[in-house]
Design a protein around this motif. Sequence first.
Motif, PDB file in Angstrom:
ATOM      1  N   ASP A  90       0.830  -1.209   0.000  1.00  0.00           N
ATOM      2  CA  ASP A  90       0.000   0.000   0.000  1.00  0.00           C
ATOM      3  C   ASP A  90       0.865   1.260   0.000  1.00  0.00           C
ATOM      4  N   LYS A  91       1.959   1.210   0.746  1.00  0.00           N
ATOM      5  CA  LYS A  91       2.892   2.344   0.758  1.00  0.00           C
ATOM      6  C   LYS A  91       3.449   2.578  -0.638  1.00  0.00           C
ATOM      7  N   HIS A  92       3.785   1.500  -1.348  1.00  0.00           N
ATOM      8  CA  HIS A  92       4.296   1.633  -2.715  1.00  0.00           C
ATOM      9  C   HIS A  92       3.216   2.168  -3.657  1.00  0.00           C
ATOM     10  N   LEU A  93       1.983   1.686  -3.513  1.00  0.00           N
ATOM     11  CA  LEU A  93       0.889   2.175  -4.357  1.00  0.00           C
ATOM     12  C   LEU A  93       0.620   3.660  -4.142  1.00  0.00           C
ATOM     13  N   ARG A  94       0.880   4.161  -2.940  1.00  0.00           N
ATOM     14  CA  ARG A  94       0.677   5.587  -2.651  1.00  0.00           C
ATOM     15  C   ARG A  94       1.828   6.450  -3.178  1.00  0.00           C
ATOM     16  N   SER A  95       2.925   5.832  -3.556  1.00  0.00           N
ATOM     17  CA  SER A  95       4.127   6.564  -3.976  1.00  0.00           C
ATOM     18  C   SER A  95       3.988   7.114  -5.395  1.00  0.00           C
ATOM     19  N   GLU A  96       5.033   7.818  -5.836  1.00  0.00           N
ATOM     20  CA  GLU A  96       5.060   8.404  -7.178  1.00  0.00           C
ATOM     21  C   GLU A  96       5.023   7.341  -8.272  1.00  0.00           C
ATOM     22  N   ASP A  97       5.389   6.098  -7.964  1.00  0.00           N
ATOM     23  CA  ASP A  97       5.341   5.029  -8.966  1.00  0.00           C
ATOM     24  C   ASP A  97       3.922   4.727  -9.421  1.00  0.00           C
ATOM     25  N   PHE A  98       2.939   4.980  -8.550  1.00  0.00           N
ATOM     26  CA  PHE A  98       1.562   4.621  -8.866  1.00  0.00           C
ATOM     27  C   PHE A  98       0.620   5.812  -8.677  1.00  0.00           C
ATOM     28  N   LEU A  99      -0.033   5.914  -7.537  1.00  0.00           N
ATOM     29  CA  LEU A  99      -1.074   6.924  -7.331  1.00  0.00           C
ATOM     30  C   LEU A  99      -0.541   8.309  -7.007  1.00  0.00           C
ATOM     31  N   ASN A 100       0.665   8.393  -6.471  1.00  0.00           N
ATOM     32  CA  ASN A 100       1.265   9.680  -6.111  1.00  0.00           C
ATOM     33  C   ASN A 100       0.265  10.520  -5.306  1.00  0.00           C
ATOM     34  N   VAL A 101      -0.111  10.002  -4.142  1.00  0.00           N
ATOM     35  CA  VAL A 101      -1.198  10.600  -3.372  1.00  0.00           C
ATOM     36  C   VAL A 101      -0.884  11.992  -2.844  1.00  0.00           C
ATOM     37  N   GLU A 102       0.381  12.318  -2.691  1.00  0.00           N
ATOM     38  CA  GLU A 102       0.706  13.678  -2.223  1.00  0.00           C
ATOM     39  C   GLU A 102       0.349  14.716  -3.282  1.00  0.00           C
ATOM     40  N   GLU A 103       0.612  14.402  -4.540  1.00  0.00           N
ATOM     41  CA  GLU A 103       0.299  15.354  -5.611  1.00  0.00           C
ATOM     42  C   GLU A 103      -1.146  15.234  -6.090  1.00  0.00           C
ATOM     43  N   TYR A 104      -1.683  14.012  -6.045  1.00  0.00           N
ATOM     44  CA  TYR A 104      -3.049  13.768  -6.527  1.00  0.00           C
ATOM     45  C   TYR A 104      -3.851  13.088  -5.422  1.00  0.00           C
ATOM     46  N   PRO A 105      -4.340  13.854  -4.449  1.00  0.00           N
ATOM     47  CA  PRO A 105      -4.965  13.259  -3.260  1.00  0.00           C
ATOM     48  C   PRO A 105      -6.346  12.650  -3.485  1.00  0.00           C
ATOM     49  N   GLU A 106      -6.953  12.889  -4.643  1.00  0.00           N
ATOM     50  CA  GLU A 106      -8.253  12.280  -4.864  1.00  0.00           C
ATOM     51  C   GLU A 106      -8.449  11.909  -6.324  1.00  0.00           C
ATOM     52  N   ALA A 107      -9.276  10.895  -6.523  1.00  0.00           N
ATOM     53  CA  ALA A 107      -9.802  10.548  -7.838  1.00  0.00           C
ATOM     54  C   ALA A 107     -11.260  10.978  -7.832  1.00  0.00           C
TER      55      ALA A 107
END
Length: 192
Positions: A90-107
Amino acid sequence: MLRSSVSALAGAGLALAMTAGLAQAAEYEIDPAHSFVEFKIPHLGFSIMDGRFNDVSGTFTYAPEEGEGAQAITVVIPTESVDTNHAERDKHLRSEDFLNVEEYPEARFVSTGFTGDETGGVMTGDLTLHGVTKPIEIQVEKVGEGEDPWGGYRAGFIGTTTLDRNDFGISYDLGPAAETVDMTLMIEGVRQ
């Protein structure tokens, strides 16, 4: 005198019927405790990984008596809520490799049209994911509607779609079998 009374009665009946139709057209608030977004994706061609987003919110309008154009939905998904039952993944999925949650916090999905009837159909709309907005189609099926035990009125729907990760700029190499992601949205709303 009789004719004017019949006309007045007919007019009142028509007004009542129109008002009743409008009363049925209602806005629903998505119940986050009974709504979810799940996904399945092949893992390197060896297995299938399941996951979900634990937080879902939004609103929808369900008014089958008013025709196809009356159905509409907005769904908001905090990307940080991704959960595959494995903390490091989950930590990897939240990273820049995938969802990049810091830059894109929502879908976010916002419908643009609906073709079908009260039992289901095809919902079209714009999905914004990873900073990219693309039109998608979701196959929708009505699960049910009615009064709940707490005095409210609920309606629920299930939707399915398949996304190409590359269309949304998520291109981390997981092998050729993992280019697409199958999504299932279970949405239950409470009439407002």
